[in-house]
Design an enzyme around this catalytic site. Structure first.
Site, PDB file in Angstrom:
ATOM      1  N   ASP A 137       0.912  -1.141   0.000  1.00  0.00           N
ATOM      2  CA  ASP A 137       0.000   0.000   0.000  1.00  0.00           C
ATOM      3  C   ASP A 137       0.949   1.187   0.000  1.00  0.00           C
ATOM      4  O   ASP A 137       1.601   1.464   1.005  1.00  0.00           O
ATOM      5  CB  ASP A 137      -0.871   0.025   1.259  1.00  0.00           C
ATOM      6  CG  ASP A 137      -1.843   1.186   1.212  1.00  0.00           C
ATOM      7  OD1 ASP A 137      -1.408   2.315   0.888  1.00  0.00           O
ATOM      8  OD2 ASP A 137      -3.028   0.996   1.485  1.00  0.00           O
ATOM      9  N   HIS A 138       1.051   1.865  -1.136  1.00  0.00           N
ATOM     10  CA  HIS A 138       2.161   2.819  -1.257  1.00  0.00           C
ATOM     11  C   HIS A 138       2.028   3.992  -0.272  1.00  0.00           C
ATOM     12  O   HIS A 138       3.000   4.673   0.004  1.00  0.00           O
ATOM     13  CB  HIS A 138       2.360   3.274  -2.702  1.00  0.00           C
ATOM     14  CG  HIS A 138       1.396   4.324  -3.159  1.00  0.00           C
ATOM     15  ND1 HIS A 138       0.120   4.039  -3.527  1.00  0.00           N
ATOM     16  CD2 HIS A 138       1.530   5.663  -3.317  1.00  0.00           C
ATOM     17  CE1 HIS A 138      -0.502   5.155  -3.886  1.00  0.00           C
ATOM     18  NE2 HIS A 138       0.341   6.166  -3.772  1.00  0.00           N
TER      19      HIS A 138
ATOM     20  N   HIS B 250      -5.784   2.965   1.338  1.00  0.00           N
ATOM     21  CA  HIS B 250      -4.980   4.096   1.803  1.00  0.00           C
ATOM     22  C   HIS B 250      -5.577   4.801   3.035  1.00  0.00           C
ATOM     23  O   HIS B 250      -4.889   5.006   4.036  1.00  0.00           O
ATOM     24  CB  HIS B 250      -4.787   5.125   0.686  1.00  0.00           C
ATOM     25  CG  HIS B 250      -4.231   4.542  -0.587  1.00  0.00           C
ATOM     26  ND1 HIS B 250      -3.304   3.531  -0.587  1.00  0.00           N
ATOM     27  CD2 HIS B 250      -4.468   4.837  -1.883  1.00  0.00           C
ATOM     28  CE1 HIS B 250      -2.993   3.236  -1.852  1.00  0.00           C
ATOM     29  NE2 HIS B 250      -3.691   4.014  -2.654  1.00  0.00           N
TER      30      HIS B 250
END
Ligand code: BG6
Length: 487
Positions: free
Chosen positions: A177-178, A240
């Site tokens: 999950d960047h 996010h």
């Protein structure tokens, strides 16, 4: 400020090595780490994809991607050539037998770290894993990196987890999950657990509510087909925003280690209350002033009847001792007025004020954590207005913009992908999602989405370049609150 901690040497295979994510993020990220001197001299990066091409042709594709997407970097002339030398290309057929033995030959198999980046559609995870296994390329220490979307509901996420579990141990799986790789997101943990100031106040006794905003100016662009099947809930909230909420709400882990942190995050997700329909506002953006450049959502995705949301605002409650009574308001959308992600922790008003000036200061502290752009933290405090006018109060921000506090080097912090890929090589899973976390997040979002589908819910139109539908403001107004400005 930027200390480079060397990593052990590695072979990294990128499946989907010519794809969009590889060209925009993974390869430019690796290049920037190369420029920073973090990639060992004998490391190898192997792009794998279906097309036939030789190493030179692949290097040309990568060179172009790096030039276009690696942004400003501190690289000397000739460095790109040095980076390209580390690259090779393997043509492999994920659904057939072609190319796998050649790929195996390209890897050195001398006990170095091996990582496989599945930058491909999730439908191919199983095929690739199976063939890696069949060709003897899965060792007990190799790592596999997978991207979102990790499923589109609980059922499909479970299936993906089961597929991966047939070939890899959970300790080998890195679900990206960047947002967890963003500098300030990690700073959330540093601020909370590295200072004595905040943690004693970090609960419903002192915190009135929390706002999490992730606003984007871009529309769905060329991703209409994917996006229209997802919407903001699946594309942004389930992953996010949920991760941000977890980091804000979790109990202090006993130590900063992968499972301790992820156990605490999981408890937060499990404590989320089901969301009432009237606590959710969905929106779809209208056309911008220049309709050709900025068409409305439905035109952009090519479906005049689309009911998918490009904006969502919601009120979320956590049923646990720390947070009962302190709502979290989440908001994310495309085509908004500014690109800005912020977490605002709004403290309760003073129990009693001794000052007569009721007009000016709000008597309310706000801790605002700006994730992007201009990473930094501000704390609104009430002070006396300078001058002879008596005890007049004003609110001023105690401002810690990281670039100002720490110097110019942090103005160009490592991109989330750079950090996360290096964490994979280091074998540190702290900033990656565990399988049970992802499933728990879907278990919470599934009924919300199912509710919309059952009711035939239609998103509210909102102005391009604004702050979302008016109903989102009403959601706050009902609780006597307003959203923070998006700047
Ligand atoms: C991605 C979403 O995960 O995150 C995109 O799929 C979104 O729709 C993007 O634009 C936002 O990321 P960032 O790093 O630009 O905030």
């Amino acid at each position: 400020v930027s200390r480079v901690i060397p990593v052990d040497t590695f072979d990294l295979v990128i499946f989907g090595g010519t794809g969009d994510l590889a060209r925009r993020k993974i390869l430019p990220g690796l290049f920037r780490r190369f420029c920073a001197g973090q990639i060992p001299s004998d490391a190898r990066i192997i792009g794998a994809a279906r097309g036939e091409m030789d190493n030179d042709a692949y290097r040309e594709i990568v060179a172009e991607a790096v030039r276009e997407f690696s942004g400003s970097h501190h690289c000397e002339d000739g460095t790109l050539e040095g980076f390209l030398e580390k690259l090779s290309y393997a043509h492999v057929d994920a659904r057939g037998e072609d190319g796998w033995e050649t790929l195996k030959q390209l890897m050195s198999r001398d006990g170095r770290i091996e990582a496989f980046y599945f930058s491909v559609a999730p439908g191919l995870f199983g095929d690739i894993a199976k063939r890696l296994h069949a060709h003897g390329m899965v060792s007990p220490t190799c790592r596999v990196v997978v991207e979102k979307p990790f499923g589109r509901d609980l059922q499909s996420a479970r299936e993906l987890n089961q597929t991966l579990a047939q070939h890899f141990d959970e300790s080998q799986i890195y679900r990206i999950d960047h947002y967890l790789g963003k500098e300030t997101v990690q700073n959330l943990m540093a601020v909370r657990f590295g200072n004595v100031l905040f943690e004693p106040l970090w609960n419903s006794q002192y915190i009135d509510h929390i706002q999490i905003t992730v606003a984007e100016t871009v529309g769905v662009g060329g991703r209409g087909e994917y996006y229209d099947r997802s919407g903001a809930m699946r594309d942004m909230v389930q992953n996010h925003l949920m991760q941000l909420l977890c980091l804000i709400a979790m109990e202090p882990p006993a130590k900063f280690d992968p499972d301790a942190v992820r156990d605490e995050k999981l408890k937060v997700i499990r404590a989320l209350e089901p969301v009432m329909p009237h606590h959710v506002v969905r929106g779809q953006y209208m056309a911008g002033e220049d309709e050709d450049a900025h068409p409305d959502y439905r035109t952009a995705v090519g479906d005049p009847r689309s009911k998918t949301e490009s904006f969502i605002a919601m009120k979320v409650n956590l049923a646990n001792w720390r947070w009962a009574g302190t709502p979290f308001y989440l908001r994310t959308g495309k085509r908004m007025s500014a690109r800005s992600s912020e977490i605002a922790v709004v403290f309760k008003p003073l129990p009693h004020t001794i000052f007569e000036d009721v007009e000016h200061g709000t008597n309310r502290n706000v801790l605002a954590i700006q994730l992007q752009p201009n990473e930094g933290i501000t704390m609104d405090v009430t002070i006396k207005e300078p001058g002879p006018g008596g005890m007049r109060l004003i609110d001023v921000p105690l401002d810690m913009t990281f670039a100002e506090a720490l110097g110019p080097e942090v103005e160009d912090p490592p991109d989330a992908y750079e950090r996360l890929i290096m964490d994979v090589i280091r074998g540190n899973q702290t900033l990656f999602m565990r399988g049970d976390e992802v499933e728990a997040a879907w278990a919470w979002t599934d009924p919300i989405i199912a509710g919309w589908e059952a009711r035939g819910d239609v998103p509210k139109p909102y102005e391009s370049g604004g702050s979302g539908p008016v109903e989102a403001d009403q959601l706050m107004a009902r609780d006597g609150l307003i959203w923070r400005e998006i700047t």
